[in-house]
Design an enzyme around this catalytic site. Structure first.
Site, PDB file in Angstrom:
ATOM      1  N   TYR A 240       0.892  -1.165   0.000  1.00  0.00           N
ATOM      2  CA  TYR A 240       0.000   0.000   0.000  1.00  0.00           C
ATOM      3  C   TYR A 240       0.925   1.207   0.000  1.00  0.00           C
ATOM      4  O   TYR A 240       0.818   2.089   0.833  1.00  0.00           O
ATOM      5  CB  TYR A 240      -0.802  -0.108   1.313  1.00  0.00           C
ATOM      6  CG  TYR A 240      -2.024   0.715   1.520  1.00  0.00           C
ATOM      7  CD1 TYR A 240      -3.041   0.767   0.568  1.00  0.00           C
ATOM      8  CD2 TYR A 240      -2.194   1.410   2.720  1.00  0.00           C
ATOM      9  CE1 TYR A 240      -4.205   1.499   0.819  1.00  0.00           C
ATOM     10  CE2 TYR A 240      -3.347   2.133   2.968  1.00  0.00           C
ATOM     11  CZ  TYR A 240      -4.350   2.171   2.012  1.00  0.00           C
ATOM     12  OH  TYR A 240      -5.511   2.875   2.262  1.00  0.00           O
TER      13      TYR A 240
ATOM     14  N   HIS B 189      -2.325   7.310  -3.099  1.00  0.00           N
ATOM     15  CA  HIS B 189      -3.416   6.331  -3.045  1.00  0.00           C
ATOM     16  C   HIS B 189      -3.918   6.164  -1.608  1.00  0.00           C
ATOM     17  O   HIS B 189      -5.127   6.208  -1.353  1.00  0.00           O
ATOM     18  CB  HIS B 189      -2.954   4.988  -3.610  1.00  0.00           C
ATOM     19  CG  HIS B 189      -3.943   3.882  -3.403  1.00  0.00           C
ATOM     20  ND1 HIS B 189      -5.165   3.840  -4.052  1.00  0.00           N
ATOM     21  CD2 HIS B 189      -3.917   2.787  -2.601  1.00  0.00           C
ATOM     22  CE1 HIS B 189      -5.828   2.759  -3.670  1.00  0.00           C
ATOM     23  NE2 HIS B 189      -5.100   2.108  -2.784  1.00  0.00           N
TER      24      HIS B 189
ATOM     25  N   ARG C 220     -12.494   7.476   5.658  1.00  0.00           N
ATOM     26  CA  ARG C 220     -12.452   7.993   7.033  1.00  0.00           C
ATOM     27  C   ARG C 220     -12.376   9.510   6.966  1.00  0.00           C
ATOM     28  O   ARG C 220     -11.376  10.125   7.366  1.00  0.00           O
ATOM     29  CB  ARG C 220     -11.212   7.424   7.768  1.00  0.00           C
ATOM     30  CG  ARG C 220     -11.175   5.903   7.926  1.00  0.00           C
ATOM     31  CD  ARG C 220      -9.885   5.421   8.584  1.00  0.00           C
ATOM     32  NE  ARG C 220      -8.711   5.706   7.780  1.00  0.00           N
ATOM     33  CZ  ARG C 220      -8.236   4.915   6.817  1.00  0.00           C
ATOM     34  NH1 ARG C 220      -8.826   3.759   6.561  1.00  0.00           N
ATOM     35  NH2 ARG C 220      -7.179   5.256   6.119  1.00  0.00           N
TER      36      ARG C 220
ATOM     37  N   TYR D 285     -13.838  -5.675   5.912  1.00  0.00           N
ATOM     38  CA  TYR D 285     -12.406  -5.516   6.164  1.00  0.00           C
ATOM     39  C   TYR D 285     -12.010  -5.147   7.587  1.00  0.00           C
ATOM     40  O   TYR D 285     -10.812  -5.209   7.897  1.00  0.00           O
ATOM     41  CB  TYR D 285     -11.791  -4.523   5.171  1.00  0.00           C
ATOM     42  CG  TYR D 285     -11.773  -3.080   5.610  1.00  0.00           C
ATOM     43  CD1 TYR D 285     -12.929  -2.333   5.628  1.00  0.00           C
ATOM     44  CD2 TYR D 285     -10.586  -2.471   6.024  1.00  0.00           C
ATOM     45  CE1 TYR D 285     -12.912  -1.007   6.031  1.00  0.00           C
ATOM     46  CE2 TYR D 285     -10.553  -1.150   6.427  1.00  0.00           C
ATOM     47  CZ  TYR D 285     -11.722  -0.429   6.425  1.00  0.00           C
ATOM     48  OH  TYR D 285     -11.708   0.872   6.832  1.00  0.00           O
TER      49      TYR D 285
ATOM     50  N   LYS E 231     -10.884  -9.136  -2.496  1.00  0.00           N
ATOM     51  CA  LYS E 231      -9.682  -9.196  -3.327  1.00  0.00           C
ATOM     52  C   LYS E 231      -9.383 -10.612  -3.817  1.00  0.00           C
ATOM     53  O   LYS E 231      -8.689 -10.770  -4.831  1.00  0.00           O
ATOM     54  CB  LYS E 231      -8.466  -8.748  -2.505  1.00  0.00           C
ATOM     55  CG  LYS E 231      -8.590  -7.373  -1.880  1.00  0.00           C
ATOM     56  CD  LYS E 231      -8.152  -6.303  -2.834  1.00  0.00           C
ATOM     57  CE  LYS E 231      -7.932  -4.983  -2.119  1.00  0.00           C
ATOM     58  NZ  LYS E 231      -7.338  -3.985  -3.024  1.00  0.00           N
TER      59      LYS E 231
ATOM     60  N   THR F 216      -6.303 -12.064  -9.048  1.00  0.00           N
ATOM     61  CA  THR F 216      -5.249 -11.070  -9.208  1.00  0.00           C
ATOM     62  C   THR F 216      -4.541 -11.431 -10.513  1.00  0.00           C
ATOM     63  O   THR F 216      -4.069 -12.553 -10.656  1.00  0.00           O
ATOM     64  CB  THR F 216      -4.244 -11.139  -8.039  1.00  0.00           C
ATOM     65  OG1 THR F 216      -4.960 -10.970  -6.812  1.00  0.00           O
ATOM     66  CG2 THR F 216      -3.177 -10.074  -8.168  1.00  0.00           C
TER      67      THR F 216
ATOM     68  N   THR G 227      -1.665   0.011  -5.180  1.00  0.00           N
ATOM     69  CA  THR G 227      -2.104   0.875  -6.269  1.00  0.00           C
ATOM     70  C   THR G 227      -1.142   2.033  -6.473  1.00  0.00           C
ATOM     71  O   THR G 227      -0.759   2.699  -5.515  1.00  0.00           O
ATOM     72  CB  THR G 227      -3.490   1.460  -5.942  1.00  0.00           C
ATOM     73  OG1 THR G 227      -4.340   0.386  -5.578  1.00  0.00           O
ATOM     74  CG2 THR G 227      -4.069   2.196  -7.140  1.00  0.00           C
TER      75      THR G 227
END
Lengths: 402, 402
Positions: B120, B125, B134, B236, B245, B249, B336
């Site tokens: 991440y 992103h 949030r 999540y 997910k 992939t 990403t």
């Protein structure tokens, strides 16, 4: 009854027959079945007799995967044949040379793990963790009673019982600290779980309904999901546990086939609200399996698997509802097993209430794991006619960080 | 220069030479190397010449894993030999019969995936997602600049470019709904990422320092981390993404070896605060790789990999800092890739700002993926002397839920 001495009084009698992978000095690892305190070398005995040659070939390999992939019909052929060979005195003379005392063999990781998923299926455990980590909120998050919450763990660090656990290093930041620091975990913990092993794979896009659980699931293992609570607490938002868990997950040497657990099925504690249709199960969907958490030889907790909110069939159905395929050797953990009583909690985090309420071990106050500690998880399941069956135990010793 | 026609003007010239796995009708899959629009069948050519026979054996297998496990010295031997064979006219006559047009071969998943970890690592992103999910908090969580946040994904559902993506079903609950419902995802998305592949494994307890990145990492792939945002948003907390997910992939057919990327290294945008010592890197630690996100033939975004906050060497060092071992074939995604401009965002979630600000595709307003959409991710890296090298593209078409 069996002609194998000691089996009648054993937790590993003729009703049990778990599979594992063993080797003798200088010989290759292959599949065996446990009876009492011995392991039967399956392939050479099968080659003397008449089971499908497919089985003998699978049993010569160093993991259960080839055998597990043969599917339920072959699993039943194998179990019926093994039972016959070990029961009927006529087989004793030519079979006995292939029985080896456990003390004389080395046991290995029984499966080649595909994907490893860990669930969070105990309401008591999830509630306890919620109370400790999010004291200002409802203990259970809004999704918890609607789906079995789970995540992927690291399959490459699933190790066999007996493997030493090196205390992991990483970033830790206590709430009282301004910045994270690097060093050995100060809050190393266990999670007493049950693991389930996939035998029959699916194709991408296929779903496994709760009714098809036994058509795909080969059996169960004991599982200790070692956890570094300080590393986990700092890293886990928003994408979940990573290094706090990935250093090691221990499983038992023995995989108990579902067929041995027919008498162990029991009703779930009850699910409210009623889950969505794809998670509907026919009772009995839970398992009467008792766990003992043993720290340095002392039983510190007795978590009851029968108290788990979500059933294993629901976990598999949920894993595949999005079309994700499963492979032979896929492993999923139940999540920590914790009952409603303090002495039924399946982690030291809960037993010591986040380290704030030490428990006594031989008169000494304890919270998290210390270097040199040895943890054993022992499991028994309800067997036929009120007997108990042993499942594979999971042992690990903590060694200092390197 | 090379005797292979078309290579001089190609993104896949003699400086590139990515590896993949291919087959011709009726023949087994084996390892090849790409030059222009052809693939060279490596094993038979190697057997004519003098590279170590170890290489020819590895190249006869249906994945890159055996070759990747041979290590950096053999990777260099192989690359030098392939370059010589394709450059020197003396090799043309006996080599040309083993060159096959890409249009005449089938390409396969190039690696057997061990564990799959997804990071991440883009500040833009992570900030965009934080602002959307949030809105009442700081966009980045407190740990984000101290460690590369990551989690394990499902390795069994890593598929090759070109595989259709079946819209996943699962539990979805919009904030406006009281209860979750079951059905096809309504917010199917992409994540444009780069993937890194481990060649040389480590033992349990061993760490890979940032300096040893190239001793263990074989190369890079294009990677699309398909994401069902509605399933993900509901499931999540607290253990991270799972079914949102795990359905698929996609990775490219071609693995670009690190040796082809020597000119692509560039300085990171800058890390403040300075990370802990085990994450320290020597610049240049970032990569100048440009990405194009192509939806139904139209470029909708151009994310720049050079904007990533965390470097690949830091991701591998972090993955192993707790002693977790890596295996040949382990794969990690960067997360990403999103730049600071709107047209540099690597997901539809960001391009449409959570579906609230549709973007135009050929004059039509679009948010998330529709059935029939085809997504292609295309990558180029800075090559020697200002040239550009192509990386493997990643293509997938969305087909309706079943």
């Amino acid at each position: 009854m069996t002609w194998v001495p000691g089996a009648a009084d054993s937790l590993f009698g003729l009703d049990n027959l778990p599979y594992g992978v063993f080797s003798r000095p200088g010989e290759p690892a292959r599949v065996g079945v446990r009876i009492a305190d011995q392991v039967l070398d399956l392939a050479p005995v099968a080659e003397l007799g008449d089971p499908a040659s497919e089985l003998a070939v699978a049993w010569r390999t160093p993991s259960l995967n080839a055998f597990m992939a043969t599917g339920p019909a072959q699993w039943e052929v194998a179990r019926r044949w093994i039972t016959e060979v070990l029961r009927d005195d006529a087989h004793q003379e030519r079979t006995a040379p292939h029985l080896h005392p456990l003390a004389e063999v080395q046991l290995h990781l029984p499966i080649q793990v595909g994907d490893y998923v860990d669930f969070y299926a105990s309401e008591q455990h999830a509630s306890n963790v919620g109370r400790m980590f999010r004291p200002d909120q409802e203990p259970l998050l809004p999704n918890w009673k609607h789906l079995p919450v789970g995540y992927h763990g690291r399959s490459g660090t699933v190790v066999a019982s007996g493997t030493d656990i090196v205390r992991p290093c990483g970033q830790r930041k206590a709430p009282t600290e301004d910045e994270p620091t690097y060093g050995p975990s100060r809050r190393l913990d266990i999670e007493a779980e049950l693991g389930f092993v996939v035998g029959v794979p699916t194709a991408l896009g296929e779903r496994v309904s709760t009714a098809d659980f036994a058509a795909h699931t080969f059996g169960v293992v004991g599982l200790n999901d070692w956890s570094a609570r300080d590393i986990q607490a700092w890293e886990y938002v928003p994408l979940g546990p990573f290094l706090g868990k990935s250093f090691a997950t221990s499983i038992s040497h023995w995989v108990t086939p579902l067929a041995a657990l027919e008498a162990a099925w029991t009703d779930l504690p009850g699910q409210d609200p009623r889950p969505l249709d794809y998670l509907a199960v026919t009772e009995p969907a839970g398992l009467d399996i008792e766990v003992e958490v043993v720290l340095n030889g002392v039983v510190v907790s007795r978590p009851p698997y029968a108290s788990m909110y979500w059933s294993p069939a629901q976990m598999l159905a949920h894993t595949t509802v999005n079309g994700a395929s499963v492979r032979t050797g896929d492993l999923w953990g139940s999540g920590t097993i914790s009952g409603s009583e303090r002495d039924q909690r399946g982690s030291l985090l809960e037993l010591s209430w986040g380290g704030k309420e030490p428990f006594l071990l031989d008169g000494v106050e304890r919270t998290f794991l210390e270097d040199g500690d040895e943890v054993a998880l022992r499991y028994t399941a309800r067997g036929p006619s009120g007997s108990r069956l042993g499942l594979g135990e999971v042992v690990g010793r903590v060694v200092p960080a390197t």
